[in-house]
Design a protein around this motif. Structure first.
Motif, mmCIF file in Angstrom:
data_model
loop_
_atom_site.group_PDB
_atom_site.id
_atom_site.type_symbol
_atom_site.label_atom_id
_atom_site.label_comp_id
_atom_site.label_asym_id
_atom_site.label_seq_id
_atom_site.Cartn_x
_atom_site.Cartn_y
_atom_site.Cartn_z
ATOM 1 N N PHE A 111 0.738 -1.327 -0.122
ATOM 2 C CA PHE A 111 0.017 0.113 0.208
ATOM 3 C C PHE A 111 1.117 1.142 -0.160
ATOM 4 N N ILE A 112 0.462 2.614 -0.714
ATOM 5 C CA ILE A 112 1.310 3.325 -0.803
ATOM 6 C C ILE A 112 0.375 4.576 -0.424
ATOM 7 N N TRP A 113 1.000 5.820 -0.566
ATOM 8 C CA TRP A 113 0.103 7.021 0.277
ATOM 9 C C TRP A 113 1.197 7.914 -0.725
ATOM 10 N N TYR A 114 0.177 8.663 -1.636
ATOM 11 C CA TYR A 114 0.597 8.934 -2.309
ATOM 12 C C TYR A 114 0.163 11.043 -2.675
ATOM 13 N N LYS A 115 0.577 11.942 -2.654
ATOM 14 C CA LYS A 115 -0.083 13.324 -2.387
ATOM 15 C C LYS A 115 -0.141 13.862 -4.113
ATOM 16 N N GLN A 116 -1.066 14.118 -4.239
ATOM 17 C CA GLN A 116 -1.459 15.635 -5.474
ATOM 18 C C GLN A 116 -1.401 16.563 -5.413
ATOM 19 N N GLU A 117 -0.716 18.100 -5.774
ATOM 20 C CA GLU A 117 -0.972 19.526 -5.907
ATOM 21 C C GLU A 117 -1.166 18.791 -6.962
ATOM 22 N N SER A 118 -2.036 20.309 -6.938
ATOM 23 C CA SER A 118 -2.393 21.192 -7.982
ATOM 24 C C SER A 118 -1.568 21.236 -9.256
ATOM 25 N N GLY A 119 -2.214 20.770 -10.906
ATOM 26 C CA GLY A 119 -1.087 20.367 -11.882
ATOM 27 C C GLY A 119 -0.153 19.846 -11.506
ATOM 28 N N LYS A 120 0.024 18.705 -11.067
ATOM 29 C CA LYS A 120 1.446 17.946 -10.809
ATOM 30 C C LYS A 120 1.391 16.446 -10.854
ATOM 31 N N GLY A 121 1.983 15.682 -10.845
ATOM 32 C CA GLY A 121 1.976 14.791 -10.679
ATOM 33 C C GLY A 121 1.621 13.439 -9.131
ATOM 34 N N PRO A 122 0.891 12.282 -8.995
ATOM 35 C CA PRO A 122 1.551 12.043 -8.105
ATOM 36 C C PRO A 122 2.718 11.716 -7.310
ATOM 37 N N GLN A 123 2.452 12.159 -5.876
ATOM 38 C CA GLN A 123 3.757 12.310 -5.483
ATOM 39 C C GLN A 123 4.106 10.666 -4.552
ATOM 40 N N PHE A 124 5.235 10.270 -4.338
ATOM 41 C CA PHE A 124 5.429 9.526 -3.261
ATOM 42 C C PHE A 124 5.462 10.240 -1.641
ATOM 43 N N ILE A 125 4.648 9.252 -1.038
ATOM 44 C CA ILE A 125 4.728 10.294 0.317
ATOM 45 C C ILE A 125 5.634 9.242 0.922
ATOM 46 N N ILE A 126 4.606 7.344 1.089
ATOM 47 C CA ILE A 126 4.993 6.285 1.952
ATOM 48 C C ILE A 126 4.206 5.254 1.732
ATOM 49 N N ASP A 127 4.952 4.055 1.948
ATOM 50 C CA ASP A 127 4.588 3.274 1.432
ATOM 51 C C ASP A 127 4.497 2.361 2.984
ATOM 52 N N ILE A 128 3.695 1.000 2.692
ATOM 53 C CA ILE A 128 3.983 0.125 3.896
ATOM 54 C C ILE A 128 3.752 -1.618 3.306
ATOM 55 N N ARG A 129 3.776 -2.452 3.891
ATOM 56 C CA ARG A 129 3.440 -3.647 3.030
ATOM 57 C C ARG A 129 2.877 -4.358 4.196
ATOM 58 N N SER A 130 2.027 -5.309 3.704
ATOM 59 C CA SER A 130 0.812 -6.087 4.600
ATOM 60 C C SER A 130 1.702 -6.962 5.784
ATOM 61 N N ASN A 131 3.139 -7.139 5.589
ATOM 62 C CA ASN A 131 3.450 -8.028 7.078
ATOM 63 C C ASN A 131 3.853 -6.666 7.698
ATOM 64 N N MET A 132 3.012 -6.000 7.819
ATOM 65 C CA MET A 132 3.579 -4.424 9.259
ATOM 66 C C MET A 132 2.434 -3.731 9.373
ATOM 67 N N ASP A 133 2.321 -3.518 10.708
ATOM 68 C CA ASP A 133 1.361 -2.424 11.009
ATOM 69 C C ASP A 133 1.361 -0.977 10.915
ATOM 70 N N LYS A 134 1.865 -0.574 10.837
ATOM 71 C CA LYS A 134 3.460 0.617 11.281
ATOM 72 C C LYS A 134 4.377 0.775 10.164
ATOM 73 N N ARG A 135 4.214 2.398 9.880
ATOM 74 C CA ARG A 135 5.820 2.847 9.392
ATOM 75 C C ARG A 135 5.885 4.259 9.501
ATOM 76 N N GLN A 136 6.836 4.107 9.842
ATOM 77 C CA GLN A 136 6.278 5.817 10.024
ATOM 78 C C GLN A 136 8.277 6.672 9.390
ATOM 79 N N GLY A 137 7.276 7.843 8.589
ATOM 80 C CA GLY A 137 8.744 8.567 7.721
ATOM 81 C C GLY A 137 8.572 9.964 8.627
ATOM 82 N N GLN A 138 9.507 10.755 8.195
ATOM 83 C CA GLN A 138 9.283 12.781 8.531
ATOM 84 C C GLN A 138 8.267 12.650 8.434
ATOM 85 N N ARG A 139 7.151 13.384 10.206
ATOM 86 C CA ARG A 139 6.217 13.773 10.109
ATOM 87 C C ARG A 139 4.842 13.142 8.964
#
Lengths: 111, 116
Positions: B33-61
């Motif tokens: 699973f992946i979270w993407y951020k998309q600002e107006s007029g731009k393509g989706p930007q990768f934020i953070i991902d997680i695999r199904s064998n994990m419950d939690k993953r932390q990045g910067q903020r």
């Protein structure tokens, strides 16, 4: 290095015209994807290339849509006889390993 | 059909607050699973991902939580800033560790607005 680039950024076509949208992936990225994004929706998969081979085109809406990547780098998405329902943002993404990196998209408006 | 969807289409927060964006998925075969951020007029930007064998993953903020029991994914943004204002999409890949080549299935998106 540079990210994924796409051109043109904006394209206005009259209904029935053919259009060609270009994608320059990140150098060395083997995988290349095309997505279609309607207004207010998430991107939807169109097609996938591994190098020059088109391994999945199950998302292409009709036979008017055609994609190619002849040398395994630059890719072109062509839409023949455009229709109003083709109006959308067309996104290209490339990947070596892990996450896909997206270009800014081409906004296609069919009038 | 199988899909990835979001509970809330819009979220408004004050600068400095923590934000939580939710996503429900229905394909139990999805394992990446992946979270993407998309600002107006731009393509989706990768934020953070997680695999199904994990419950939690932390990045910067950012923190992603995965609850496979109820097929729920969330993105937490700490100390939200005006620059975080964008549309956030969750996306899934089925059988990412096997034969999948990484085709993404996106949800509809949540509009996050951060007020100064």
């Amino acid at each position: 290095g540079a990210g994924v680039s796409q051109s043109p950024r904006y394209k206005v076509a009259k209904r029935g015209q053919d259009v060609a949208l270009r994608c320059d992936p990140i150098s060395g990225h083997v995988s290349l994807f095309w997505y279609q994004q309607a207004l207010g929706q998430g991107p939807e998969f169109l097609t996938y290339f591994q190098n020059e081979a088109q391994l999945d085109k199950s998302g292409l809406p009709s036979d008017r849509f055609f994609a190619e990547r002849p040398e395994g780098s630059v890719s072109t998405l062509k839409i023949q006889r455009t229709q109003q329902e083709d109006s959308a943002v067309y996104l290209c993404a490339s990947r070596l390993r892990g996450a896909q990196y997206f270009g800014p998209g081409t906004r296609l408006t069919v009038t | 059909g199988e899909s990835v969807g979001l509970h809330l289409p819009t979220l408004s927060v004050q600068e400095g607050d923590n934000s939580i964006i939710n996503c429900a998925y229905s394909n139990s075969a999805s394992d990446y699973f992946i979270w993407y951020k998309q600002e107006s007029g731009k393509g989706p930007q990768f934020i953070i991902d997680i695999r199904s064998n994990m419950d939690k993953r932390q990045g910067q903020r950012v923190t992603v939580l995965l609850n496979k029991t109820v097929k729920h994914l969330s993105l937490q943004i700490a100390a939200t800033q005006p620059g975080d204002s964008a549309v956030y999409f969750c996306a899934e890949i089925k059988n990412a560790g096997g034969t999948s080549y990484g085709k993404l299935t996106f949800g509809q998106g949540t509009i996050l607005t951060v007020h100064p």
